[in-house]
Design an enzyme around this catalytic site. Sequence first.
Site, short mmCIF file in Angstrom:
data_model
loop_
_atom_site.label_atom_id
_atom_site.label_comp_id
_atom_site.label_asym_id
_atom_site.label_seq_id
_atom_site.Cartn_x
_atom_site.Cartn_y
_atom_site.Cartn_z
N CYS A 114 3.17 45.22 22.21
CA CYS A 114 2.71 46.28 23.12
C CYS A 114 1.84 45.78 24.26
CB CYS A 114 1.96 47.35 22.34
SG CYS A 114 2.93 48.02 21.00
N HIS A 256 -2.54 51.46 26.95
CA HIS A 256 -1.27 51.45 26.22
C HIS A 256 -1.17 52.72 25.40
CE1 HIS A 256 1.88 50.66 23.46
NE2 HIS A 256 1.08 50.45 22.44
N ASN A 286 5.26 55.99 21.48
CA ASN A 286 4.86 54.60 21.74
C ASN A 286 6.10 53.81 22.14
OD1 ASN A 286 4.08 51.93 21.64
ND2 ASN A 286 2.99 52.08 19.70
#
Length: 329
Positions: A114, A256, A286
């Site tokens: 990520c 994020h 996500n």
Amino acid sequence: MNMNFILRGLGRYAPERVLSNADLEKIVDTSDEWITTRTGIQRRHVVADGENASDMAAEAARMALANADMDVSELTHIVCATFTPDSVIPSCACRIQEKLGIKGQMCIDVSAACSGFLYALQTARGYLLLEPDAKVLVVSTEVISRRINWEDRTTCVLFGDASGAAIMTAGEESDRPRVLDVMLEADGTLGDLLTVNGGGSAYAYKKDEPVGNEFFVQMEGREIFKHAVRNMVGISERLLERNGLAKSEVDVLLPHQANYRIIDAVGRKFDIPEEKVFSNIHEYGNTSAASVPLALSEAWDTGFIKPGNLVLIPTFGGGFTWGAGLIRF
Ligand code: ACO
């Protein structure tokens, strides 16, 4: 460093197909209420059959090129952040190059889960220092839906598929966003808390045997949560300090997008009011490396980020990897 790192253009792409929380209620033992209150996610986008990470990346890249007012033939480097490339070989960057219909540019994949976009952006800054005339496509793309065990409610509700892209150059242009600084860190001793081991050479498959759970995302959600908040806040504070900036000077916090509670916790530690914190997790879930450029492109296009704004971008991902970036729009 006296060089200006310019974000000439931003682009994004999410597949048309949408899976709502209500759709997931039909697949696993979960509820819209649980997913919304624990994560903030309401929907996620999922690729169509035959649609791959490189296809989405090419779409995001085309949008970024149009936004940069550049022709695809001007690109000199392709840096792709992903943990879900189309294949181990060729790299996803090579596949993207093929889909863009160009040849000759150097192509490389970056693996930092990520945090991938910031790692790729920093890689691009390195190339620009070596070759100031370079025009680098930095693109993140993830097809996480194909690395999820759709019978595991603790993971399948969290993720989505998408791409985001940026074109980075060095130069004087003052009307385009500038990357002021990026700081990156990692701790490999915590790697086992979030894994996709299958496909790695330590997890060899025998021909014709079915894949096991190791093929899919596996994680210790609560542990990740704690480390994510602590490291995103810590590295952001160090980055601001290194640049002589106070928290109060940050106009937009764009973290994020892993979980709204993580985003909210980071915002609170920074005393940044909710209206200055960008989140689109309700729509996409996500999307790992794609989440930051997807959010940046959307926040810029919709006017959430305004010209002159200082944007702080904290990230956290498997590895563990984490980072923070500062962009002046
Ligand atoms: N639906 C309903 N119940 C569920 C679900 C679900 N989808 N998933 C778990 N539960 C249950 C659990 O079984 C548990 O039940 P129990 O109390 O009977 O044992 C209960 O809900 C609570 O589970 P927890 O794991 O403690 O829930 P928590 O509040 O920690 O939320 C979550 C879980 C959302 C995963 C959270 O820990 C989180 O977001 N962590 C960060 C993880 C993350 O972001 N990972 C992505 C990778 S990081 C990155 O971006 C690379």
